[in-house]
Design a protein around this motif. Sequence first.
Motif, PDB file in Angstrom:
ATOM      1  N   GLY A   1       0.812  -1.212   0.000  1.00  0.00           N
ATOM      2  CA  GLY A   1       0.000   0.000   0.000  1.00  0.00           C
ATOM      3  C   GLY A   1       0.842   1.257   0.000  1.00  0.00           C
ATOM      4  N   ALA A   2       1.920   1.256   0.807  1.00  0.00           N
ATOM      5  CA  ALA A   2       2.797   2.425   0.844  1.00  0.00           C
ATOM      6  C   ALA A   2       3.473   2.653  -0.503  1.00  0.00           C
ATOM      7  CB  ALA A   2       3.843   2.249   1.950  1.00  0.00           C
ATOM      8  N   ALA A   3       3.894   1.565  -1.167  1.00  0.00           N
ATOM      9  CA  ALA A   3       4.529   1.704  -2.481  1.00  0.00           C
ATOM     10  C   ALA A   3       3.537   2.248  -3.513  1.00  0.00           C
ATOM     11  CB  ALA A   3       5.081   0.348  -2.917  1.00  0.00           C
ATOM     12  N   ALA A   4       2.290   1.742  -3.496  1.00  0.00           N
ATOM     13  CA  ALA A   4       1.280   2.231  -4.445  1.00  0.00           C
ATOM     14  C   ALA A   4       0.975   3.701  -4.195  1.00  0.00           C
ATOM     15  CB  ALA A   4       0.013   1.384  -4.325  1.00  0.00           C
ATOM     16  N   TYR A   5       0.832   4.070  -2.938  1.00  0.00           N
ATOM     17  CA  TYR A   5       0.572   5.475  -2.609  1.00  0.00           C
ATOM     18  C   TYR A   5       1.719   6.358  -3.081  1.00  0.00           C
ATOM     19  CZ  TYR A   5      -0.035   9.690   0.195  1.00  0.00           C
ATOM     20  OH  TYR A   5      -0.160  10.990   0.610  1.00  0.00           O
ATOM     21  N   GLY A   6       2.956   5.909  -2.917  1.00  0.00           N
ATOM     22  CA  GLY A   6       4.095   6.693  -3.371  1.00  0.00           C
ATOM     23  C   GLY A   6       4.100   6.884  -4.881  1.00  0.00           C
ATOM     24  N   CYS A   7       3.762   5.820  -5.595  1.00  0.00           N
ATOM     25  CA  CYS A   7       3.728   5.927  -7.061  1.00  0.00           C
ATOM     26  C   CYS A   7       2.637   6.899  -7.519  1.00  0.00           C
ATOM     27  CB  CYS A   7       3.510   4.545  -7.669  1.00  0.00           C
ATOM     28  SG  CYS A   7       4.891   3.408  -7.415  1.00  0.00           S
ATOM     29  N   ILE A   8       1.448   6.782  -6.932  1.00  0.00           N
ATOM     30  CA  ILE A   8       0.348   7.677  -7.317  1.00  0.00           C
ATOM     31  C   ILE A   8       0.699   9.124  -6.987  1.00  0.00           C
ATOM     32  CG2 ILE A   8      -2.063   8.253  -6.833  1.00  0.00           C
ATOM     33  CD1 ILE A   8      -2.535   5.269  -6.323  1.00  0.00           C
ATOM     34  N   TYR A   9       1.262   9.341  -5.819  1.00  0.00           N
ATOM     35  CA  TYR A   9       1.631  10.702  -5.428  1.00  0.00           C
ATOM     36  C   TYR A   9       2.690  11.259  -6.370  1.00  0.00           C
ATOM     37  CZ  TYR A   9       3.345  14.532  -2.545  1.00  0.00           C
ATOM     38  OH  TYR A   9       3.732  15.766  -2.084  1.00  0.00           O
ATOM     39  N   ALA A  10       3.667  10.457  -6.771  1.00  0.00           N
ATOM     40  CA  ALA A  10       4.720  10.927  -7.675  1.00  0.00           C
ATOM     41  C   ALA A  10       4.148  11.292  -9.038  1.00  0.00           C
ATOM     42  CB  ALA A  10       5.805   9.853  -7.811  1.00  0.00           C
ATOM     43  N   SER A  11       3.231  10.459  -9.555  1.00  0.00           N
ATOM     44  CA  SER A  11       2.644  10.758 -10.863  1.00  0.00           C
ATOM     45  C   SER A  11       1.801  12.035 -10.826  1.00  0.00           C
ATOM     46  CB  SER A  11       1.784   9.581 -11.317  1.00  0.00           C
ATOM     47  OG  SER A  11       0.702   9.361 -10.416  1.00  0.00           O
ATOM     48  N   LEU A  12       1.040  12.240  -9.746  1.00  0.00           N
ATOM     49  CA  LEU A  12       0.244  13.467  -9.631  1.00  0.00           C
ATOM     50  C   LEU A  12       1.133  14.699  -9.551  1.00  0.00           C
ATOM     51  CD1 LEU A  12      -2.515  12.262  -7.128  1.00  0.00           C
ATOM     52  CD2 LEU A  12      -2.751  12.668  -9.590  1.00  0.00           C
ATOM     53  N   MET A  13       2.211  14.622  -8.815  1.00  0.00           N
ATOM     54  CA  MET A  13       3.122  15.754  -8.715  1.00  0.00           C
ATOM     55  C   MET A  13       3.788  16.051 -10.047  1.00  0.00           C
ATOM     56  SD  MET A  13       2.933  17.040  -5.744  1.00  0.00           S
ATOM     57  CE  MET A  13       4.377  18.093  -5.833  1.00  0.00           C
TER      58      MET A  13
END
Length: 385
Positions: A341-353
């Motif tokens: 979950g932490a890895a998925a959240y990090g990926c989504i946050y990076a793409s949005l930024m």
Amino acid sequence: MPRPLHSAGPPDWRQGRTTPTRPVLLCMVCVLSSLVDPTAACPPLCLCNATDVDCSGRGLHAMPALSQLPVSTRTLLLPNNRLSTLGAGAFSNLTALERLDLSNNYLDNLPPGLFRDLGNLAELTLHNNSLTALDRDLFQGLVELRKLDVSLNGLSEVPLGLLDELRSLTWLSLAGNRLHALERAAFEPLANLQYLQLGANPWECDCNLREFKHWMEWLLYRGGQVDAVECILPKDLRGRDIRGVPVEMFNYCLQLEDENGGGGGAGAGTRSGGREGPQLPCGRATSTGNAAPTPVSEAADQSPVPDCGRRRYQPVSVRRAIGTVVIAGVVCGIVCIMMVGAAAYGCIYASLMAKYQRELKKRQPLMGDGEGDADPEEKQISSVA
């Protein structure tokens, strides 16, 4: 002149008054004798009453005369003296004894069967003496013993059979001796044991202590208490309490037993310190040398190897082991899910930024052109004014 018949009355009356006093006097004599006898038979320098004999701290070099003590004696205190030896029949006449204290003396050797006649003894204290070995028949007959203290001596082992008859024992102290390891089979008869003190001993936490660790975990599992068992060897376990050492660290002992067993009993390896190495595992052939192997049918009729069943590897609790595995699996699963979950959240946050930064860069030139166009208008308005 003859005396009247009624004149014989006074002697009969006096006789009636004196006759009842005889039983009363006899009872008083019996009571006084019962009170006087214990002190009359009390050994010199000791204090006695009807049930207790106290010879504490009298500087005695030899056992006092106990043969004249009443059979009803229940407590005998002999601590803080200078006793070094005891005769085989020193306590033979004290069959009702319930408490015996021999602590803080110089006893270095106790004869076998010393306490054989003390079937009612409930508490025995041998604390702080010079005992370096105990005969396996020393505690024979102590079927009612509930508390045993042999701490602060020089014991290096607990022989098999020493504790076999102490099935009522609930409290045992072996602290402050020279114990390196203990045999599990020596403690298995103690079905009612609740408190065990083993501290201040130089424990070597190797394969020779593995089986006793299993028994100790069983004692803890059923509600018993054991104090610290601190390891001095091997070096990687020095200072650690063996109660907190995982059982899996002793799995290599099984491999060593298999390897040594395959090579023949006579060639079994020895552990550090020069002591005898692991024995052959149960179920293996016990023949040595070049003797021919025994057929299976004949081996089935032969008696098993002595103490083989007691030396066999036995888990402490299968249910406890399964529960540990299940809990560990659940915890690992939860941790893995949290990591995913932490890895998925990090990926989504990076793409949005990244998307936000791209849009921000696109808007920056437009904002610059607007500012450039606004300048001529402002100039024109200022000129008209």
